[in-house]
Design a protein around this motif. Structure first.
Motif, PDB file in Angstrom:
ATOM      1  N   CYS A 352     -10.167  -8.688 -19.909  1.00 43.54           N
ATOM      2  CA  CYS A 352      -9.240  -7.592 -19.634  1.00 43.54           C
ATOM      3  C   CYS A 352      -9.480  -7.136 -18.204  1.00 43.54           C
ATOM      4  N   TYR A 353      -8.525  -7.385 -17.344  1.00 43.36           N
ATOM      5  CA  TYR A 353      -8.662  -7.161 -15.891  1.00 43.36           C
ATOM      6  C   TYR A 353      -7.456  -6.359 -15.423  1.00 43.36           C
ATOM      7  N   TRP A 354      -7.725  -5.229 -14.768  1.00 45.22           N
ATOM      8  CA  TRP A 354      -6.638  -4.387 -14.294  1.00 45.22           C
ATOM      9  C   TRP A 354      -6.888  -3.988 -12.848  1.00 45.22           C
ATOM     10  N   MET A 355      -5.871  -3.386 -12.233  1.00 46.73           N
ATOM     11  CA  MET A 355      -5.960  -2.936 -10.847  1.00 46.73           C
ATOM     12  C   MET A 355      -5.688  -1.444 -10.786  1.00 46.73           C
ATOM     13  N   PHE A 356      -6.327  -0.784  -9.819  1.00 46.58           N
ATOM     14  CA  PHE A 356      -6.070   0.649  -9.644  1.00 46.58           C
ATOM     15  C   PHE A 356      -5.743   0.938  -8.189  1.00 46.58           C
ATOM     16  N   GLY A 357      -4.739   1.777  -7.988  1.00 48.71           N
ATOM     17  CA  GLY A 357      -4.292   2.100  -6.643  1.00 48.71           C
ATOM     18  C   GLY A 357      -5.312   2.906  -5.878  1.00 48.71           C
ATOM     19  N   VAL A 358      -5.413   2.649  -4.576  1.00 50.65           N
ATOM     20  CA  VAL A 358      -6.429   3.332  -3.754  1.00 50.65           C
ATOM     21  C   VAL A 358      -5.877   3.874  -2.439  1.00 50.65           C
ATOM     22  N   LEU A 359      -4.573   3.788  -2.214  1.00 53.81           N
ATOM     23  CA  LEU A 359      -4.036   4.199  -0.914  1.00 53.81           C
ATOM     24  C   LEU A 359      -3.441   5.604  -0.969  1.00 53.81           C
ATOM     25  N   ASP A 360      -3.672   6.345   0.092  1.00 52.46           N
ATOM     26  CA  ASP A 360      -3.096   7.672   0.225  1.00 52.46           C
ATOM     27  C   ASP A 360      -1.574   7.553   0.203  1.00 52.46           C
ATOM     28  N   PRO A 361      -0.884   8.405  -0.558  1.00 54.28           N
ATOM     29  CA  PRO A 361       0.589   8.327  -0.603  1.00 54.28           C
ATOM     30  C   PRO A 361       1.255   8.390   0.767  1.00 54.28           C
ATOM     31  N   GLU A 362       0.592   9.045   1.738  1.00 50.36           N
ATOM     32  CA  GLU A 362       1.193   9.135   3.073  1.00 50.36           C
ATOM     33  C   GLU A 362       1.397   7.769   3.705  1.00 50.36           C
ATOM     34  N   VAL A 363       0.583   6.787   3.284  1.00 53.28           N
ATOM     35  CA  VAL A 363       0.697   5.436   3.836  1.00 53.28           C
ATOM     36  C   VAL A 363       2.076   4.841   3.544  1.00 53.28           C
ATOM     37  N   PHE A 364       2.699   5.312   2.467  1.00 57.22           N
ATOM     38  CA  PHE A 364       3.965   4.729   2.026  1.00 57.22           C
ATOM     39  C   PHE A 364       5.171   5.394   2.670  1.00 57.22           C
ATOM     40  N   GLY A 365       4.931   6.359   3.536  1.00 57.50           N
ATOM     41  CA  GLY A 365       6.018   6.893   4.340  1.00 57.50           C
ATOM     42  C   GLY A 365       6.819   8.008   3.724  1.00 57.50           C
ATOM     43  N   GLY A 366       6.317   8.630   2.698  1.00 62.93           N
ATOM     44  CA  GLY A 366       7.042   9.756   2.137  1.00 62.93           C
ATOM     45  C   GLY A 366       6.846   9.890   0.649  1.00 62.93           C
ATOM     46  N   GLY A 367       6.812  11.139   0.196  1.00 65.70           N
ATOM     47  CA  GLY A 367       6.632  11.396  -1.226  1.00 65.70           C
ATOM     48  C   GLY A 367       5.173  11.387  -1.620  1.00 65.70           C
ATOM     49  N   SER A 368       4.851  12.159  -2.650  1.00 69.73           N
ATOM     50  CA  SER A 368       3.469  12.252  -3.109  1.00 69.73           C
ATOM     51  C   SER A 368       3.301  11.834  -4.559  1.00 69.73           C
ATOM     52  N   ASP A 369       4.399  11.545  -5.255  1.00 71.02           N
ATOM     53  CA  ASP A 369       4.323  11.159  -6.652  1.00 71.02           C
ATOM     54  C   ASP A 369       3.992   9.671  -6.739  1.00 71.02           C
ATOM     55  N   THR A 381      12.448  -0.630  -2.336  1.00 68.20           N
ATOM     56  CA  THR A 381      12.850   0.492  -1.486  1.00 68.20           C
ATOM     57  C   THR A 381      11.846   0.714  -0.370  1.00 68.20           C
ATOM     58  N   ILE A 382      10.566   0.496  -0.681  1.00 72.97           N
ATOM     59  CA  ILE A 382       9.508   0.622   0.322  1.00 72.97           C
ATOM     60  C   ILE A 382       9.176  -0.766   0.863  1.00 72.97           C
ATOM     61  N   ASP A 383       9.093  -0.878   2.165  1.00 73.66           N
ATOM     62  CA  ASP A 383       8.732  -2.143   2.802  1.00 73.66           C
ATOM     63  C   ASP A 383       7.215  -2.293   2.750  1.00 73.66           C
ATOM     64  N   VAL A 384       6.733  -3.142   1.852  1.00 72.30           N
ATOM     65  CA  VAL A 384       5.286  -3.271   1.657  1.00 72.30           C
ATOM     66  C   VAL A 384       4.604  -3.941   2.854  1.00 72.30           C
ATOM     67  N   LYS A 385       5.385  -4.555   3.746  1.00 69.21           N
ATOM     68  CA  LYS A 385       4.773  -5.162   4.930  1.00 69.21           C
ATOM     69  C   LYS A 385       4.100  -4.124   5.819  1.00 69.21           C
ATOM     70  N   SER A 386       4.537  -2.892   5.710  1.00 74.52           N
ATOM     71  CA  SER A 386       3.956  -1.828   6.529  1.00 74.52           C
ATOM     72  C   SER A 386       2.741  -1.196   5.877  1.00 74.52           C
ATOM     73  N   HIS A 391      -7.663  -7.801   2.428  1.00 76.35           N
ATOM     74  CA  HIS A 391      -7.850  -8.918   3.356  1.00 76.35           C
ATOM     75  C   HIS A 391      -7.190  -8.655   4.704  1.00 76.35           C
ATOM     76  N   THR A 392      -6.986  -7.388   5.031  1.00 77.87           N
ATOM     77  CA  THR A 392      -6.522  -7.027   6.361  1.00 77.87           C
ATOM     78  C   THR A 392      -7.535  -6.078   6.993  1.00 77.87           C
ATOM     79  N   SER A 393      -7.550  -6.029   8.312  1.00 79.61           N
ATOM     80  CA  SER A 393      -8.560  -5.256   9.035  1.00 79.61           C
ATOM     81  C   SER A 393      -8.365  -3.752   8.903  1.00 79.61           C
ATOM     82  N   GLY A 394      -7.204  -3.331   8.397  1.00 77.91           N
ATOM     83  CA  GLY A 394      -6.926  -1.903   8.281  1.00 77.91           C
ATOM     84  C   GLY A 394      -6.961  -1.368   6.871  1.00 77.91           C
ATOM     85  N   TYR A 395      -7.444  -2.163   5.926  1.00 71.79           N
ATOM     86  CA  TYR A 395      -7.469  -1.725   4.524  1.00 71.79           C
ATOM     87  C   TYR A 395      -8.469  -0.583   4.360  1.00 71.79           C
TER      88      TYR A 395
END
Length: 421
Positions: A352-369, A381-386, A391-395
């Motif tokens: 049983c393997y799951w993932m949990f979110g770790v990024l501040d909502p501000e990273v997604f460009g708007g909204g806190s929910d 709706t959100i461009d995940v490339k941003s 595996h990136t230097s800014g994670y």
């Protein structure tokens, strides 16, 4: 177990600050696969202080912490601990002090959350029965770590669990948990190709067999495997992540090296893609007039990861009851790879393997929910490339909220599978 879970989690507030300090320390001192000596030592020291029976050096640099608490099921809680060869660019005050090495995949968060869960579980041991088998696994990034621990007689020495529970950070907004039943993560085949040419002066290419051009043609032709050889309703990824050749602008080298990564979900597609890579590399060498065929070797491999559907339903339902059912979602299968499944397969038990979110909502460009943000991500709706991902230097996981969610999820999952006292 709902009341027991609530009671156990009541202790999280008291340890949150200490866990955050430990996370920052691990993040500042990352270590590559099979080199996690400091990391393992710090984990072992803390687990021992909590009251667990701790063994270091399992499978090289792995740590196993055991707590037997009466008759009941044995539950494995697994966290990986290695870092990546990436130069960190987050600018955080606790950024990596090890040049060219970074915890860019969140394994420092995994280890921290598991230690937090171990603290809450031992404090709540009057409410549950069974055995906790906590595995801090090295070398996940190379696909070798789980097998190294298995080969070091992990189960013979510490017992066979009834379930393997594991979690991973994800580039989702903090506060949500995602899990997919069935085939959940792709198989990986990482290959090294050495193209052999005949070097010479850059001014006289006619006297050489240029491996740089040969390699460039191979890179371009490899892109046609997925687009022209794999059915539209199937899935595969072929990425050339490394291309090395030459030492100077006016020297045509003798050879060029490609390193590529293949992701597939079925044995048939895996076999087809790997065979196509071999065919294309050899054909491009022949087309260039090379006198030797390319050398093709395996760097590492990961199997397809399969989540037991019943185990996932039981675990995610419990996590949803703790965090809120709207906070748990199905992200679908991912093209990332994991070797946690090797532990379950070797033991003959469900994963049983799951993932949990770790990024501040501000990273997604708007909204806190976080729930709405996940919906926007999945709908495009959100461009995940941003969004800076693993595996990136800014994670950069948001420390405190992520620890809260990770410890909550792992503690809840563990108590869901342990027996009642």
């Amino acid at each position: 177990m709902a009341a027991s879970i609530t009671a156990a989690l009541a202790g999280l507030g008291a340890i949150r600050g200490d866990l955050a300090d430990f996370y920052r320390d691990l993040h500042a001192h990352p270590e590559l696969s099979d080199q996690e000596h400091r990391t393992s030592g710090e984990i072992a020291r803390r687990a021992t202080a909590l009251g667990y029976t701790v063994t270091e050096g399992v499978g090289g640099t792995g740590v196993v912490a055991v707590l037997a608490n009466g008759a009941g099921p044995t539950v494995m809680l697994r966290a990986d601990i290695d870092a990546l060869p990436i130069q960190e660019t987050t600018g955080l005050p606790y950024a990596s002090k090890n040049d060219g090495v970074m915890h860019a995949c969140g394994h420092d968060m995994h280890a921290t959350c598991l230690l937090g869960a171990l603290k809450l579980l031992i404090d709540a041991r009057s409410s549950w029965a069974g055995t906790i088998l906590a595995v801090f696994q090295p070398a996940e990034e190379t696909g070798r770590g789980a097998q190294e621990m298995i080969d070091d007689n992990l189960f013979e020495r510490f017992g066979t669990p009834e379930i393997v529970l594991a979690q991973h950070t994800a580039p989702f907004p903090v506060g949500v948990v995602g899990g997919h039943a069935g085939t959940a993560a792709a198989a990986t085949d990482a290959l090294r190709i050495i193209m052999h040419g005949r070097g010479g002066h850059g001014s006289r290419p006619e006297a050489t067999i240029d491996p740089v051009v040969m390699a460039a043609a191979t890179v371009m032709r490899l892109q046609t495997i997925v687009s022209r050889e794999i059915a539209a309703d199937d899935a595969a990824v072929v990425t050339v992540g490394c291309l090395r050749a030459g030492t100077k602008d006016n020297i045509i080298p003798d050879e060029a090296e490609l390193q590529l990564n293949i992701r597939t979900f079925t044995p048939q597609t895996r076999e087809k893609v790997v065979a196509s890579v071999h065919r294309i590399a050899k054909a491009e060498a022949a087309a260039a007039g090379a006198e030797w065929e390319p050398d093709i070797s395996v760097i590492d491999t990961f199997p397809v990861m399969f989540n037991d559907p019943d185990a996932m339903a039981r675990t995610l339902t419990a996590i949803g009851e703790t965090l809120g059912p709207d906070k748990v979602f199905d992200p679908g299968r991912i093209t990332g790879s994991e070797d946690a499944g090797n532990l379950a397969t070797a033991a003959g038990v469900p994963l049983c393997y799951w993932m949990f979110g770790v990024l501040d909502p501000e990273v997604f460009g708007g909204g806190s929910d976080p729930v709405q943000l996940v919906h926007d991500m999945l709908s495009g709706t959100i461009d995940v490339k941003s969004v800076p991902g693993p595996h990136t230097s800014g994670y950069a996981p948001a420390v405190d909220p992520s620890i809260t969610v990770g410890v909550t999820a792992m503690t809840t999952a563990a108590l869901t599978w342990l027996g009642t006292a």
